[in-house]
Design a protein around this motif. Structure first.
Motif, PDB file in Angstrom:
ATOM      1  N   LYS A 210       0.828  -1.205   0.000  1.00  0.00           N
ATOM      2  CA  LYS A 210       0.000   0.000   0.000  1.00  0.00           C
ATOM      3  C   LYS A 210       0.869   1.264   0.000  1.00  0.00           C
ATOM      4  N   HIS A 211       2.030   1.199   0.659  1.00  0.00           N
ATOM      5  CA  HIS A 211       2.951   2.335   0.637  1.00  0.00           C
ATOM      6  C   HIS A 211       3.547   2.520  -0.759  1.00  0.00           C
ATOM      7  N   VAL A 212       3.901   1.397  -1.389  1.00  0.00           N
ATOM      8  CA  VAL A 212       4.473   1.459  -2.736  1.00  0.00           C
ATOM      9  C   VAL A 212       3.455   2.041  -3.722  1.00  0.00           C
ATOM     10  N   ILE A 213       2.202   1.595  -3.609  1.00  0.00           N
ATOM     11  CA  ILE A 213       1.156   2.089  -4.502  1.00  0.00           C
ATOM     12  C   ILE A 213       0.912   3.579  -4.287  1.00  0.00           C
ATOM     13  N   ALA A 214       1.001   4.021  -3.026  1.00  0.00           N
ATOM     14  CA  ALA A 214       0.824   5.452  -2.743  1.00  0.00           C
ATOM     15  C   ALA A 214       1.968   6.285  -3.299  1.00  0.00           C
ATOM     16  N   LEU A 215       3.174   5.725  -3.314  1.00  0.00           N
ATOM     17  CA  LEU A 215       4.368   6.466  -3.737  1.00  0.00           C
ATOM     18  C   LEU A 215       4.576   6.446  -5.247  1.00  0.00           C
ATOM     19  N   LEU A 216       4.226   5.337  -5.877  1.00  0.00           N
ATOM     20  CA  LEU A 216       4.581   5.093  -7.274  1.00  0.00           C
ATOM     21  C   LEU A 216       4.146   6.194  -8.246  1.00  0.00           C
ATOM     22  N   PRO A 217       2.879   6.641  -8.243  1.00  0.00           N
ATOM     23  CA  PRO A 217       2.493   7.656  -9.243  1.00  0.00           C
ATOM     24  C   PRO A 217       3.224   8.976  -9.084  1.00  0.00           C
ATOM     25  N   TRP A 218       3.497   9.374  -7.842  1.00  0.00           N
ATOM     26  CA  TRP A 218       4.221  10.626  -7.621  1.00  0.00           C
ATOM     27  C   TRP A 218       5.629  10.550  -8.189  1.00  0.00           C
ATOM     28  N   VAL A 219       6.338   9.481  -7.848  1.00  0.00           N
ATOM     29  CA  VAL A 219       7.747   9.368  -8.247  1.00  0.00           C
ATOM     30  C   VAL A 219       7.866   9.211  -9.764  1.00  0.00           C
ATOM     31  N   LEU A 220       7.122   8.284 -10.351  1.00  0.00           N
ATOM     32  CA  LEU A 220       7.237   8.072 -11.793  1.00  0.00           C
ATOM     33  C   LEU A 220       6.808   9.310 -12.571  1.00  0.00           C
ATOM     34  N   GLY A 221       5.721   9.939 -12.152  1.00  0.00           N
ATOM     35  CA  GLY A 221       5.230  11.122 -12.860  1.00  0.00           C
ATOM     36  C   GLY A 221       6.235  12.261 -12.859  1.00  0.00           C
ATOM     37  N   PHE A 222       6.794  12.567 -11.701  1.00  0.00           N
ATOM     38  CA  PHE A 222       7.715  13.703 -11.625  1.00  0.00           C
ATOM     39  C   PHE A 222       9.115  13.358 -12.134  1.00  0.00           C
ATOM     40  N   LEU A 223       9.498  12.081 -12.101  1.00  0.00           N
ATOM     41  CA  LEU A 223      10.754  11.694 -12.747  1.00  0.00           C
ATOM     42  C   LEU A 223      10.665  11.925 -14.254  1.00  0.00           C
ATOM     43  N   LEU A 224       9.558  11.495 -14.855  1.00  0.00           N
ATOM     44  CA  LEU A 224       9.372  11.713 -16.296  1.00  0.00           C
ATOM     45  C   LEU A 224       9.341  13.204 -16.628  1.00  0.00           C
ATOM     46  N   MET A 225       8.652  13.979 -15.802  1.00  0.00           N
ATOM     47  CA  MET A 225       8.582  15.417 -16.036  1.00  0.00           C
ATOM     48  C   MET A 225       9.967  16.048 -15.967  1.00  0.00           C
ATOM     49  N   THR A 226      10.767  15.607 -15.002  1.00  0.00           N
ATOM     50  CA  THR A 226      12.124  16.153 -14.863  1.00  0.00           C
ATOM     51  C   THR A 226      12.980  15.821 -16.071  1.00  0.00           C
ATOM     52  N   PHE A 227      12.876  14.598 -16.582  1.00  0.00           N
ATOM     53  CA  PHE A 227      13.662  14.217 -17.750  1.00  0.00           C
ATOM     54  C   PHE A 227      13.281  15.048 -18.968  1.00  0.00           C
ATOM     55  N   PHE A 228      11.999  15.393 -19.087  1.00  0.00           N
ATOM     56  CA  PHE A 228      11.567  16.247 -20.189  1.00  0.00           C
ATOM     57  C   PHE A 228      12.098  17.676 -20.040  1.00  0.00           C
ATOM     58  N   LEU A 229      12.405  18.079 -18.800  1.00  0.00           N
ATOM     59  CA  LEU A 229      12.910  19.429 -18.539  1.00  0.00           C
ATOM     60  C   LEU A 229      14.437  19.463 -18.437  1.00  0.00           C
ATOM     61  N   SER A 230      15.108  18.393 -18.867  1.00  0.00           N
ATOM     62  CA  SER A 230      16.564  18.312 -18.680  1.00  0.00           C
ATOM     63  C   SER A 230      17.313  19.413 -19.426  1.00  0.00           C
ATOM     64  N   LYS A 231      16.809  19.832 -20.602  1.00  0.00           N
ATOM     65  CA  LYS A 231      17.475  20.918 -21.333  1.00  0.00           C
ATOM     66  C   LYS A 231      17.398  22.231 -20.569  1.00  0.00           C
ATOM     67  N   GLU A 232      16.252  22.477 -19.917  1.00  0.00           N
ATOM     68  CA  GLU A 232      16.136  23.676 -19.095  1.00  0.00           C
ATOM     69  C   GLU A 232      17.122  23.637 -17.929  1.00  0.00           C
ATOM     70  N   LEU A 233      17.338  22.452 -17.389  1.00  0.00           N
ATOM     71  CA  LEU A 233      18.294  22.309 -16.295  1.00  0.00           C
ATOM     72  C   LEU A 233      19.718  22.580 -16.768  1.00  0.00           C
TER      73      LEU A 233
END
Length: 329
Positions: A191-214
């Motif tokens: 239940k902890h993994v399920i609660a954490l998974l969408p946040w981490v995967l979603g924002f990891l993908l968003m960060t990778f898309f913003l890598s040029k800005e970084l």
């Protein structure tokens, strides 16, 4: 660095993470033979160890990978936008805000709400601390130097709030929360993994898309503006990604220290500082570090389960002093 070398580094880290995951599932207060562990993980065969592996150890290993990756990428973002090798979520107030909000939630509700709310509450606390930092650091824009100085002050204030909440809470619950604040994956379930998974995967993908800005942020404000980058807007977007990743990680594993500081530096020793390469390598490195720390905590003083944050702090504090000495100019 050639593409072959890059692929070799990725493959090496992935293999190390997989090997460490299998070993972590095998070892503990009740050691399980490695072949039996592999049989349970990859087949449907019946085994007396199935419940231990699938319901107790596998969710803990999965959570360690997600939390370690989230903290590492959060630290990579901060070091890029602040342009300071000492920047990390736990040093600029993000982790402190998330911890204070999570403790307030646990103390105030007494555990009557679903665990799925905890990452959301922790992210809210991290956002509040970051908004306060951003507001106080604003002076014709936000300078990285002011973000760091004010962030240290906010981190101290959030620590005081957390301590106050622990003092007014019941002794039994306060001792449990104190262990969680140290940074632990003890008792982690699916239940902890399920609660954490969408946040981490979603924002990891968003960060990778913003890598040029970084990459633009790392060049400095004047040069980034000259290249057409909306510096302040990009900084705010990236900061929000960092806050969300660190907040979600704290909501599940507590205040695991120094992963966000160490993993990016180790990744830079392996790959070029271009963030398209650096971010995934940092994520893998953070997952490996936290998984190793959790494994050491489980087997070193068995049957005691020492929080992983104790070992990350034991390594991270000297590492921080080393960086401080090397970058003293």
């Amino acid at each position: 660095m050639s593409s072959l070398q890059k692929r070799s580094i990725w493959l090496m880290l992935i293999m190390l993470l997989l090997l460490l995951s299998v070993v972590s599932v095998s070892l503990g207060s009740k050691p399980i033979p490695l072949l039996e562990t592999l049989r349970v993980l990859f087949t449907d065969a019946d085994s007396p160890f199935r419940m231990i592996i699938q319901d107790l150890r596998l969710p803990r290993v999965t959570a360690a990978i997600l939390v370690g990756a989230a903290l590492a990428v959060s630290g990579t973002i901060l070091q890029g936008i602040i342009r300071n090798p000492l920047a990390a979520p736990d040093l600029v107030g993000i982790t402190g805000g998330a911890s204070a909000a999570a403790v307030s939630f646990l103390v105030g509700t007494g555990g009557i709400f679903s665990i799925h709310w905890l990452p959301f509450v922790a992210i809210g606390g991290a956002l509040l601390a970051t908004f306060l930092n951003y507001l106080l650091a604003w002076k014709n824009g936000v300078s990285p130097f002011r973000l760091v100085l004010i962030g240290i002050g906010i981190a101290t204030a959030m620590g005081a709030v957390t301590t106050f909440l622990l003092l007014v809470d019941e002794a039994y619950q306060a001792s449990q929360i104190l262990g969680w604040l140290t940074g632990t994956l003890y008792g982690t379930a699916w239940k902890h993994v399920i609660a954490l998974l969408p946040w981490v995967l979603g924002f990891l993908l968003m960060t990778f898309f913003l890598s040029k800005e970084l990459d633009m942020q790392a060049l400095g404000d004047e040069l980034a503006v000259g290249l057409g980058s909306p510096v302040q807007k990009s900084r705010l977007r990236l900061l929000l990604c960092s806050v969300a990743l660190a907040g979600a990680a704290v909501g599940i594993a507590g205040g695991v220290a120094f992963i966000g500081l160490m993993a990016p530096h180790m990744a830079r020793q392996l790959v070029d500082p271009v963030h398209r390469m650096l971010l995934p390598v940092s994520a893998l490195m953070g997952a490996v570090l936290l998984l190793a720390a959790d494994l050491i905590g489980r087997i070193s003083f068995s049957p005691l389960d020492i929080p992983a944050g104790v070992f990350t702090a034991a390594i991270g504090a000297p590492f921080f002093l080393y960086l401080l000495f090397r970058k003293r100019s």
